[in-house]
Each structure stands twice: as structure tokens, then as C-alpha cells.
Design a protein around this motif. Sequence first.
Motif, PDB file in Angstrom:
ATOM      1  N   LYS A 116     -20.820  24.692 -43.297  1.00  0.00           N
ATOM      2  CA  LYS A 116     -21.039  23.965 -42.043  1.00  0.00           C
ATOM      3  C   LYS A 116     -21.859  24.821 -41.079  1.00  0.00           C
ATOM      4  O   LYS A 116     -22.065  25.998 -41.325  1.00  0.00           O
ATOM      5  CB  LYS A 116     -19.677  23.644 -41.396  1.00  0.00           C
ATOM      6  CG  LYS A 116     -18.937  22.513 -42.095  1.00  0.00           C
ATOM      7  CD  LYS A 116     -17.493  22.493 -41.717  1.00  0.00           C
ATOM      8  CE  LYS A 116     -16.661  23.125 -42.827  1.00  0.00           C
ATOM      9  NZ  LYS A 116     -15.269  23.344 -42.450  1.00  0.00           N
ATOM     10  N   THR A 117     -22.308  24.217 -39.990  1.00  0.00           N
ATOM     11  CA  THR A 117     -22.980  25.007 -38.969  1.00  0.00           C
ATOM     12  C   THR A 117     -22.071  25.115 -37.746  1.00  0.00           C
ATOM     13  O   THR A 117     -21.232  24.245 -37.505  1.00  0.00           O
ATOM     14  CB  THR A 117     -24.321  24.381 -38.540  1.00  0.00           C
ATOM     15  OG1 THR A 117     -24.059  23.078 -38.036  1.00  0.00           O
ATOM     16  CG2 THR A 117     -25.276  24.288 -39.715  1.00  0.00           C
ATOM     17  N   TYR A 118     -22.234  26.200 -37.035  1.00  0.00           N
ATOM     18  CA  TYR A 118     -21.400  26.471 -35.870  1.00  0.00           C
ATOM     19  C   TYR A 118     -22.287  26.746 -34.670  1.00  0.00           C
ATOM     20  O   TYR A 118     -23.160  27.609 -34.733  1.00  0.00           O
ATOM     21  CB  TYR A 118     -20.500  27.684 -36.136  1.00  0.00           C
ATOM     22  CG  TYR A 118     -19.546  27.458 -37.281  1.00  0.00           C
ATOM     23  CD1 TYR A 118     -18.304  26.865 -37.067  1.00  0.00           C
ATOM     24  CD2 TYR A 118     -19.908  27.796 -38.579  1.00  0.00           C
ATOM     25  CE1 TYR A 118     -17.441  26.619 -38.117  1.00  0.00           C
ATOM     26  CE2 TYR A 118     -19.052  27.563 -39.640  1.00  0.00           C
ATOM     27  CZ  TYR A 118     -17.816  26.967 -39.406  1.00  0.00           C
ATOM     28  OH  TYR A 118     -16.974  26.726 -40.461  1.00  0.00           O
ATOM     29  N   ASN A 119     -22.056  26.018 -33.606  1.00  0.00           N
ATOM     30  CA  ASN A 119     -22.721  26.350 -32.346  1.00  0.00           C
ATOM     31  C   ASN A 119     -21.940  27.455 -31.659  1.00  0.00           C
ATOM     32  O   ASN A 119     -20.728  27.359 -31.495  1.00  0.00           O
ATOM     33  CB  ASN A 119     -22.794  25.121 -31.435  1.00  0.00           C
ATOM     34  CG  ASN A 119     -23.856  24.145 -31.893  1.00  0.00           C
ATOM     35  OD1 ASN A 119     -24.706  24.479 -32.731  1.00  0.00           O
ATOM     36  ND2 ASN A 119     -23.825  22.938 -31.360  1.00  0.00           N
ATOM     37  N   MET A 120     -22.667  28.503 -31.279  1.00  0.00           N
ATOM     38  CA  MET A 120     -22.002  29.677 -30.715  1.00  0.00           C
ATOM     39  C   MET A 120     -22.614  30.081 -29.382  1.00  0.00           C
ATOM     40  O   MET A 120     -23.797  29.855 -29.145  1.00  0.00           O
ATOM     41  CB  MET A 120     -22.142  30.857 -31.687  1.00  0.00           C
ATOM     42  CG  MET A 120     -21.457  30.614 -33.016  1.00  0.00           C
ATOM     43  SD  MET A 120     -21.840  31.908 -34.228  1.00  0.00           S
ATOM     44  CE  MET A 120     -20.852  33.261 -33.608  1.00  0.00           C
ATOM     45  N   VAL A 151     -19.812  23.459 -28.213  1.00  0.00           N
ATOM     46  CA  VAL A 151     -19.778  24.841 -28.683  1.00  0.00           C
ATOM     47  C   VAL A 151     -18.535  25.039 -29.544  1.00  0.00           C
ATOM     48  O   VAL A 151     -17.424  24.660 -29.153  1.00  0.00           O
ATOM     49  CB  VAL A 151     -19.780  25.825 -27.487  1.00  0.00           C
ATOM     50  CG1 VAL A 151     -19.544  27.257 -27.958  1.00  0.00           C
ATOM     51  CG2 VAL A 151     -21.093  25.724 -26.722  1.00  0.00           C
ATOM     52  N   ASP A 152     -18.715  25.616 -30.715  1.00  0.00           N
ATOM     53  CA  ASP A 152     -17.593  25.827 -31.631  1.00  0.00           C
ATOM     54  C   ASP A 152     -16.942  27.192 -31.456  1.00  0.00           C
ATOM     55  O   ASP A 152     -15.729  27.334 -31.540  1.00  0.00           O
ATOM     56  CB  ASP A 152     -18.073  25.688 -33.084  1.00  0.00           C
ATOM     57  CG  ASP A 152     -18.707  24.345 -33.355  1.00  0.00           C
ATOM     58  OD1 ASP A 152     -17.985  23.339 -33.259  1.00  0.00           O
ATOM     59  OD2 ASP A 152     -19.926  24.298 -33.627  1.00  0.00           O
ATOM     60  N   GLY A 197     -12.895  22.839 -25.152  1.00  0.00           N
ATOM     61  CA  GLY A 197     -12.957  22.426 -26.554  1.00  0.00           C
ATOM     62  C   GLY A 197     -13.543  23.440 -27.518  1.00  0.00           C
ATOM     63  O   GLY A 197     -13.818  23.108 -28.672  1.00  0.00           O
ATOM     64  N   VAL A 198     -13.753  24.675 -27.066  1.00  0.00           N
ATOM     65  CA  VAL A 198     -14.189  25.708 -28.010  1.00  0.00           C
ATOM     66  C   VAL A 198     -13.013  26.013 -28.942  1.00  0.00           C
ATOM     67  O   VAL A 198     -11.900  26.241 -28.488  1.00  0.00           O
ATOM     68  CB  VAL A 198     -14.636  26.984 -27.259  1.00  0.00           C
ATOM     69  CG1 VAL A 198     -14.960  28.100 -28.237  1.00  0.00           C
ATOM     70  CG2 VAL A 198     -15.823  26.673 -26.368  1.00  0.00           C
ATOM     71  N   ARG A 199     -13.268  26.008 -30.245  1.00  0.00           N
ATOM     72  CA  ARG A 199     -12.154  26.123 -31.192  1.00  0.00           C
ATOM     73  C   ARG A 199     -11.946  27.525 -31.725  1.00  0.00           C
ATOM     74  O   ARG A 199     -10.912  27.850 -32.294  1.00  0.00           O
ATOM     75  CB  ARG A 199     -12.386  25.175 -32.380  1.00  0.00           C
ATOM     76  CG  ARG A 199     -12.449  23.714 -32.007  1.00  0.00           C
ATOM     77  CD  ARG A 199     -12.833  22.884 -33.226  1.00  0.00           C
ATOM     78  NE  ARG A 199     -14.104  23.319 -33.788  1.00  0.00           N
ATOM     79  CZ  ARG A 199     -14.334  23.508 -35.087  1.00  0.00           C
ATOM     80  NH1 ARG A 199     -13.383  23.299 -35.967  1.00  0.00           N
ATOM     81  NH2 ARG A 199     -15.528  23.902 -35.511  1.00  0.00           N
ATOM     82  N   GLY A 200     -12.952  28.373 -31.576  1.00  0.00           N
ATOM     83  CA  GLY A 200     -12.837  29.719 -32.125  1.00  0.00           C
ATOM     84  C   GLY A 200     -13.325  30.770 -31.146  1.00  0.00           C
ATOM     85  O   GLY A 200     -14.301  30.548 -30.419  1.00  0.00           O
TER      86      GLY A 200
END
Lengths: 210, 210
Positions: B81-85, B145-146, B168-171
Motif C-alpha cells: 500500500k502507499t502511505y501519506n506521511m 495523512v497516515d 485521523g493519523v493512524r501511525g
Amino acid sequence: MEKNISSAVIKRLPRYYRYLGGLLDNGISRISSKDLSEKMNLTASQIRQDLNNFGCFGQQGYGYNVELLYEEIRKILGLDKTYNMIIIGTGNIGQALLNYINYQKRGYNFVGVFDKNPKLIGLNIRGIEIRDVDTLDDFLKSEKVDIAVLTLPGNNAESLIDIIVNNGVRGIWNFSHLPIKPPENVVIENVHLTDSLMQLTYKLTEHERG
Amino acid sequence: MEKNISSAVIKRLPRYYRYLGGLLDNGISRISSKDLSEKMNLTASQIRQDLNNFGCFGQQGYGYNVELLYEEIRKILGLDKTYNMIIIGTGNIGQALLNYINYQKRGYNFVGVFDKNPKLIGLNIRGIEIRDVDTLDDFLKSEKVDIAVLTLPGNNAESLIDIIVNNGVRGIWNFSHLPIKPPENVVIENVHLTDSLMQLTYKLTEHERG
């Protein structure tokens, strides 16, 4: 001292050390394995097992003496000694490590900093002059260095390994992503920053799976 | 997918992933667990056990198909998957992470960079403008943003956690040394660079003990 301590236990030791140091800073002199386990997110029996490996036994009804345990783990981690260190590569990671002031406190002594960039050679970082990496061999012949920190690109690191190892450096802290097969009497610790990012994405994925 | 995979196994997965990627780059399409074990400094049975956890079985007399195994581990690590950081804190560590070009290749997408230093706000790092950290809340409300990367001093990080988590940032990839207790639906990975240095001094000390 028992041998064959599992690497998982060894990986936890710095966490114990950091956590106990925090307790000491806050004037806390004893802690039960139950409290320690809750704070460290481990089971109490895991903590007892971990520490028993090193002959650190809590006392029934009292728990652990924080200072004794801290000092014991400090010795186990070899932090009761001082280490002369050099950094090779003064890019962002090299600078970050140098700047991290905690080093001095724990017996890490930076005695030399090296780079191959002529624009940087001669400049100072935190009072240490950046030397030409071409002078590394001479430097190591005149100064006792215990640990070399490699913070330069892998292809540049390769040619330096022999120089480092042949001059009695016993430990390599390797950020260069160069797979190094050190001789038997040299210890290496490889750091791959993205490994921990992969563990984060693993956990995120697990979370989603429920 | 079986649950309760030990954290030691999970910690090894990025190493498998890196190593298998190297094999692929070199055109190697299959490998025995014996060869894999020698290269990775693990026992063959440990490797079989590790990979069985995830339903990756080598074939008797054939070994592992490198590409299939690589792809499977890639999925397990969530790297399909891709992650927005975002990065918060553009000091040495923040810059080092940004510069580490491998990121893009693996689906890590930097969508924002933040700092509180007025001298840095508005400048560009690798084509990304450094934004005022005071605009973080607004930014997170308009962009998905993940993962937030915390590379600023701990005392500055504290006030940002709520903003990050509530949007909602999960990490959280935490270099700040701030002990964070994230809510249940947020995953955190703490990085303490000196932990690996302590493991190096541990091994040096073990070596001396013989």
C-alpha cells in the motif's frame, strides 16, 4: 554470567536501562515487577525471567531496588566503561549523532570526525575538527579508538573497513547499509532506520485486519 | 493469518525483506532455507519456523521462490500500500529521513513537512515546502495523512499529539523520545538510536569476558 542470552532479551536491556534511569531521575528507589511490567508493556513473569538471566533477582514483597538494578544493567551493557569513538561521514545522520548530547554522559567520547568533502574538512562540529578521511589510517595509528561510526554512503564505506579493522577498532556502528563481514574479533551493529518504519506499517496493516 | 506472531519474528521480517530484495536485484530466483540461513545468520529451522508463521512454506528439494516470498513478506509488512506521511521537525534526523530516497520506491509519500523555526518556514527540502507547525491542524483537516514522523525535541512534541491523533493519523514514527501513550486505534513505533549503540557496547563487553 550465563551465556546464550537470547537476542530478544538483549534488545530489551536498553529499554530497561532507559526506563530505570527515568525512575531514578524522579527519585523512585524501588519498583515491583508488576509495576515495571505495566510501564514497560511486558508481563511480570517475562521481566523476572529477563532479569534472572543476569542474576538480578527481585525480593518477594519488596520488588527491585531501582538503583542496584540500574547499575547492574549499566554494567551488563558495558556502560560503566568509556569508549573512544570516531564518526566517518558528517551528513545529516553523522551530525545528528554528534549533536545528541547524551553521549558524553554515558561514556561515549568522540575523538575524531572524518569526511571526504573538501568543503567540510577543517570546519568544526561541536568543537571537533572535521578531518580528511585520507588521514584516517594515520589517525588510528596514533589514537586508541574503540568504536567507528559509519555514516557515509555504502560504496564509500567499503574501502575503509580494512583500515578500521587493521588498526584495532573493536566495534563498528554501521549506518551505511554496506553489508560488512567483520573479522571475528570485531563486533558490528547495523542500523537500518527503515526497518522500524516497516514494523510500523506491519502494525497498521494488522490493525486493519482486526 | 495467525495472530500472536512474536515480536522477535516481526523484527526479523524487514531483514528478510531487504535480503530477498537484494537477491532479486541480483537475478536470483530461488534459495534454500540453508543458504538463506547462512546469509542471514539464523538457523535453517528458525527460518522455516519464522516463515511458516505467515504460511510461507519452502518446497522440499527446491527451497523458496525468492519473488513469491518477497511479495508475500511485502504484503505482510503492509508495503503493497502507499502511505501519506508528514515530518514534524526538520533538524538533522528529519532531513536525513526525507533525503533517504528509497522512501518513494516503497510507497512512502511525503505530503508535508513542518517546523516551528521562522527561518526555515517557507524554505524547500527536496521540493517540499516547510510549513509552520501552527498550521498543522488545518493541514490535517484538508489532507489525508497516515503516518506522522516526529523528529522534534520531546517537549515540543507533546502538544502536537492530540492534533495528530484527533485528525485521523493512524501511525506515529516517534524519534522525539517523548513517551507517548497513543489511543487504541493509533500505532506507534519509537526509535531510540542509542539503543543499538548500547547493544554494540554489550557485545564488546561480552567479547572481552570471552
